[in-house]
Design an enzyme around this catalytic site. Structure first.
Site, PDB file in Angstrom:
ATOM      1  N   ASP A 159      68.649 -64.895  64.961  1.00 48.13           N
ATOM      2  CA  ASP A 159      69.477 -65.077  64.206  1.00 48.13           C
ATOM      3  C   ASP A 159      71.124 -66.483  64.730  1.00 48.13           C
ATOM      4  OD1 ASP A 159      72.464 -63.409  65.059  1.00 48.13           O
ATOM      5  OD2 ASP A 159      71.131 -62.051  65.409  1.00 48.13           O
ATOM      6  N   HIS A 214      77.560 -64.173  67.573  1.00 53.29           N
ATOM      7  CA  HIS A 214      76.639 -63.060  66.975  1.00 53.29           C
ATOM      8  C   HIS A 214      75.281 -63.142  67.624  1.00 53.29           C
ATOM      9  CE1 HIS A 214      74.153 -60.552  63.885  1.00 53.29           C
ATOM     10  NE2 HIS A 214      75.392 -60.040  63.662  1.00 53.29           N
ATOM     11  N   ASN A 306      75.331 -52.393  56.693  1.00 54.96           N
ATOM     12  CA  ASN A 306      76.342 -52.309  56.862  1.00 54.96           C
ATOM     13  C   ASN A 306      77.748 -51.719  55.655  1.00 54.96           C
ATOM     14  OD1 ASN A 306      75.621 -52.700  59.622  1.00 54.96           O
ATOM     15  ND2 ASN A 306      76.943 -54.459  59.691  1.00 54.96           N
ATOM     16  N   SER A 374      74.031 -54.321  63.301  1.00 49.70           N
ATOM     17  CA  SER A 374      73.434 -55.239  63.931  1.00 49.70           C
ATOM     18  C   SER A 374      73.331 -54.986  65.403  1.00 49.70           C
ATOM     19  CB  SER A 374      74.301 -56.932  64.159  1.00 49.70           C
ATOM     20  OG  SER A 374      74.125 -57.717  62.436  1.00 49.70           O
TER      21      SER A 374
END
Length: 509
Positions: A159, A214, A306, A374
């Site tokens: 990530d 994130h 998404n 996520s």
């Protein structure tokens, strides 16, 4: 039907005839076995649970049958001087035994003392969000009554990096055991210098600190420290979080660096990796990396995307790479509806998990809410890690099968994801762990070219193929070709029809 194989998530074991004996105790001189569970205080050390084939113990004495829990299942003492693992190894080697396992200890389920646990509806939904549906969660507390994780399990967070100083994450950070930090040398010979907590593939340095939020948020969902009177709690209270940064401060990165990160995770022994990103086209090199991870027993968990798009029609990567070690996750909300932004796919997305208004860790020792697939993916990654820690002897496909066959069926996910359900970690951890077994086998009424097999629990239809049968022998002893294996509609994936080339009416083995 003695020549059929008994299905498990790993594969099949022969349903051989069991011999009849009467002694239902264990002997001495036990062989060594691998670890049964990561926490030695999670099961009784005085006895184990053993289930015998009823036919093999029909002549057992009344005294031997005393204390039977269900037909054939009883508690058997662990021989003096032996461990639980050794006792189970001996029991499993006995041809009379259907399965043997620890007698796990349970306790009153209580909430962890993390002060913001009450806001984590995805773990325990009491309706705390206005209008939320109580029970629309992953049943984490039920799972925690058995295990809260294992520090032996390594999870790669691929990530934007992780806030290494976050007090709710720092104790669970992976530390490379073969590297000496700050000496400017590649101590472990993996071609990365000073990679203490992982690697930054953006700058090609060991600086893996998060500059976006994130990655830290994802890491907290997987493994924020539990019961430490601080902030939140992850699906795992105890786990190792390997930090692999390939996304920059804007959340963007290259596929090549994602591949390098996955390869690093596999090389350095991570059991599962979380991929909460999406974008780009099919990349053969990435598909090869996923396949290589499979060969090492590594599980890849991906966010479905998404775009509120059907991944069956419009593939999203990495979620759409085809490999049985990859799990694609859609997002659900506190009402058990699929999130309005979530991608879906009846064949390419496997299950749903909480992904709307999820509270977790962010940079600078703080906490915040985020939404997206996520956030759904790390709930599943954490679940994989929890199951793997409880059953370190299981293969990757056993872990995945247990997770996918124990979902909560949810009306809004029916036809939207492969399992039609949302993650239920409590059921995955507490349900029978020996794998599906054939309960019965008979001709399909009026059709002598199909045999119907009924299993004791659901199995994944895609994992049961003609190749999974040892052999089928016709009435005259001739080999018979198995042409297809299909799930019986309405059987909840417990019944399967085995089609074969007819060799006449008679007994098939």
């Amino acid at each position: 039907m003695r020549r059929f194989m008994r299905h498990t998530a790993l594969g099949f074991s022969r349903l051989d005839a069991l011999d009849s004996r009467t002694m239902l105790s264990l002997g001495t001189g036990l062989p060594l076995a691998g670890p049964i569970a990561s926490q030695s205080d999670s099961f009784s050390h005085e006895h184990i649970l053993v289930r015998y084939d009823l036919g093999s113990i029909q002549h057992a004495s009344i005294g031997d049958l005393a204390g039977e829990l269900v037909p054939g299942l009883r508690a058997v003492p662990v021989p003096e001087g032996s461990s639980v693992a050794e006792a189970i190894a001996l029991a499993r080697a006995d041809p009379r035994v259907l399965y043997a396992q620890p007698d796990y200890l349970v306790s009153i389920t209580s909430s962890p003392n993390d002060p913001r646990f009450g806001s984590l509806w995805g773990l325990n939904n009491t309706g705390q969000l206005v209008g939320g549906t109580p029970g629309a969660d992953i049943s984490a507390m039920e799972a925690w009554s058995v295990t809260t994780g294992s520090p032996e399990v390594v999870v790669a967070v691929i990530d934007t990096g992780i806030d290494l100083s976050h007090p709710d994450l720092a104790p669970n950070l992976w530390v490379n055991p073969g590297e000496v930090g700050g000496n400017g040398r590649d101590d472990d010979g993996n071609h990365y210098v000073d990679d203490i907590h992982g690697w930054n593939f953006v700058t090609n340095t060991p600086n893996v600190r998060d500059d976006n939020n994130h990655g830290t948020h994802v890491a907290g969902i997987i493994g924020a420290v539990g019961n430490n009177e601080l902030g939140v709690v992850g699906v795992n209270w105890n786990v190792q979080l390997m930090t692999l940064k390939f996304l920059n401060s804007s959340g963007k990165g290259t596929t090549s660096n994602a591949i390098k990160a996955l390869n690093y995770a596999v090389q350095m022994g991570a059991h599962v990796s979380n991929h909460s990103y999406s974008g780009g086209a099919y990349d053969a090199a990435f598909a090869d990396a996923v396949a290589s991870a499979r060969s090492r027993g590594h599980i890849v968990v991906t966010a479905a995307g998404n775009d509120f798009s059907n991944n069956d029609v419009n593939p999203a990567y990495p979620a759409n790479y085809v490999s049985d070690n990859l799990i694609s996750v859609a997002a659900t909300d506190a009402y058990d509806y699929i999130a309005g932004f979530s991608n879906y796919g009846a064949t390419t997305v496997h299950l749903g998990a909480p992904g709307v208004s999820i509270l977790s860790t962010v940079r600078n020792g703080s906490y915040g809410y985020m939404s997206g697939t996520s956030m759904a993916a790390p709930h599943v990654t954490g679940a994989v890690a929890l199951i793997r820690g409880l059953h370190p002897e299981w293969s990757y496909d056993q872990v995945i099968a247990k997770l996918l066959t124990t979902v909560d069926k949810v009306a809004d996910l029916d036809g939207q994801v492969q399992t039609g359900g949302r993650l239920n970690l409590g059921r995955a951890v507490t349900s029978e762990t020996v794998g599906p077994r054939i309960e019965s086998a008979s001709y399909v009424p009026g059709d002598h070219t199909r045999i119907r097999l009924r299993f004791n629990e659901a199995i994944l239809p895609g994992s049961f193929t003609p190749d999974d049968l040892v052999s089928l022998t016709g009435p005259e002893g001739q080999g018979v070709e198995v042409t297809a294996v299909t799930a019986v509609p309405g059987s909840a994936d417990r019944e399967f029809d085995v089609s074969f080339t007819s060799a006449g009416i008679g007994t098939y083995q």
